[in-house]
Design an enzyme around this catalytic site. Structure first.
Site, PDB file in Angstrom:
ATOM      1  N   MET A  39       2.211  -8.059  -5.267  1.00 41.70           N
ATOM      2  CA  MET A  39       2.223  -9.094  -4.143  1.00 41.70           C
ATOM      3  C   MET A  39       1.364  -8.853  -2.794  1.00 41.70           C
ATOM      4  SD  MET A  39       3.577 -11.911  -2.909  1.00 41.70           S
ATOM      5  CE  MET A  39       4.933 -12.107  -4.232  1.00 41.70           C
ATOM      6  N   ARG A  40       1.126  -7.639  -2.609  1.00 39.91           N
ATOM      7  CA  ARG A  40       0.363  -7.309  -1.656  1.00 39.91           C
ATOM      8  C   ARG A  40      -1.198  -7.877  -2.127  1.00 39.91           C
ATOM      9  NH1 ARG A  40      -4.057  -3.248  -1.791  1.00 39.91           N
ATOM     10  NH2 ARG A  40      -4.734  -2.596   0.062  1.00 39.91           N
ATOM     11  N   ASP A  41      -1.641  -7.521  -3.340  1.00 39.99           N
ATOM     12  CA  ASP A  41      -2.904  -7.962  -3.989  1.00 39.99           C
ATOM     13  C   ASP A  41      -2.972  -9.412  -4.097  1.00 39.99           C
ATOM     14  OD1 ASP A  41      -3.348  -5.344  -4.181  1.00 39.99           O
ATOM     15  OD2 ASP A  41      -2.745  -5.086  -6.321  1.00 39.99           O
TER      16      ASP A  41
ATOM     17  N   GLU B   2       0.867  -1.276   0.022  1.00 37.92           N
ATOM     18  CA  GLU B   2      -0.026   0.033  -0.201  1.00 37.92           C
ATOM     19  C   GLU B   2       0.966   1.201   0.037  1.00 37.92           C
ATOM     20  OE1 GLU B   2      -3.481   1.880  -0.469  1.00 37.92           O
ATOM     21  OE2 GLU B   2      -3.207  -0.333  -0.238  1.00 37.92           O
TER      22      GLU B   2
END
EC number: 3.1.-.-
Length: 222
Positions: A74-76, A50
């Site tokens: 990667m976060r998603d 983010e």
């Protein structure tokens, strides 16, 4: 409005250091069997992603050797697979990718600290030409000289109700060159112009009335 990039870099660094703390002296098996550890690490990877998404595009392009997009995605991926997380991939990110990212972030922050006393020139053609606006934004009126930039045109943007600039061969804009703007003040101007939302900042050359040339930043409508 965007925050100073150092705020987001600090968020990234803080999350990296917490991941290091969480996984210190832990094995891959420890990670695979501890839901608490998994949740803590995944949450920090989410925060890193983010924060990266909030870094201005100009900043990410300047340091384009860092795979910003991969870390943000990667976060998603982790969010989409929350109930079926690829633990092997996550552990690999923790042990291989996160340390590399930390090294790069520390280098950037060191560079920013060295450059914090840099001075810039800004070509103003709208609100930033007004002394009262400058006093409101940066609490001072910098040295100002009249100048012109070639290859651009000024226009009134009805969608936002302000003047903007765009490239146009054969045209020019007359305005004011604001001299010796600090790094902090440039960030304030970026916020005021809603950089990356409505405007981009571009380097160009301005010519003063006596023919001297100045390297300047100009804000262009996206």
């Amino acid at each position: 409005m965007r925050k100073d990039v150092k705020i987001y870099l600090n968020h990234i660094l803080e999350s990296i250091e917490l991941i290091e703390e969480y996984t210190k002296d832990k094995t891959e098996d420890d990670f695979f069997t501890s839901k608490f550890l998994q949740d803590a690490v995944i949450r920090r990877i989410e925060i890193i992603g983010e924060a990266i998404k909030n870094l201005p595009m100009e900043f990410r392009e300047k340091y384009n050797h860092i795979p910003w997009k991969e870390f943000a995605e990667m976060r998603d991926i982790l969010i989409r697979k929350y109930f079926g997380v690829d633990l092997g991939l996550t552990w690999e990110v923790v042990k291989k990718d996160i340390p590399k990212l930390k090294e790069e972030i520390l280098k950037i922050m060191e560079e920013l600290d060295k450059n914090k006393n840099n001075k810039y020139n800004v070509f103003a053609y709208g609100e930033l030409m007004k002394k009262e606006r400058l006093l409101e934004l940066i609490n001072r009126v910098p040295k100002m000289i009249e100048g012109r930039v070639y290859g651009y045109e000024k226009f009134f943007d009805e969608t936002i109700g302000y003047y903007g600039a765009r490239k146009k061969e054969g045209s020019y804009i007359d305005g004011i060159i604001l001299l010796d703007i600090t790094d902090k003040e440039l960030g304030i101007f970026d916020d005021y112009e809603d950089l990356d939302v409505y405007y981009i900042r571009e380097k160009t050359t301005a010519v003063s009335e006596d023919g001297r040339k100045y390297d300047v930043y100009i804000y262009l409508r996206k």
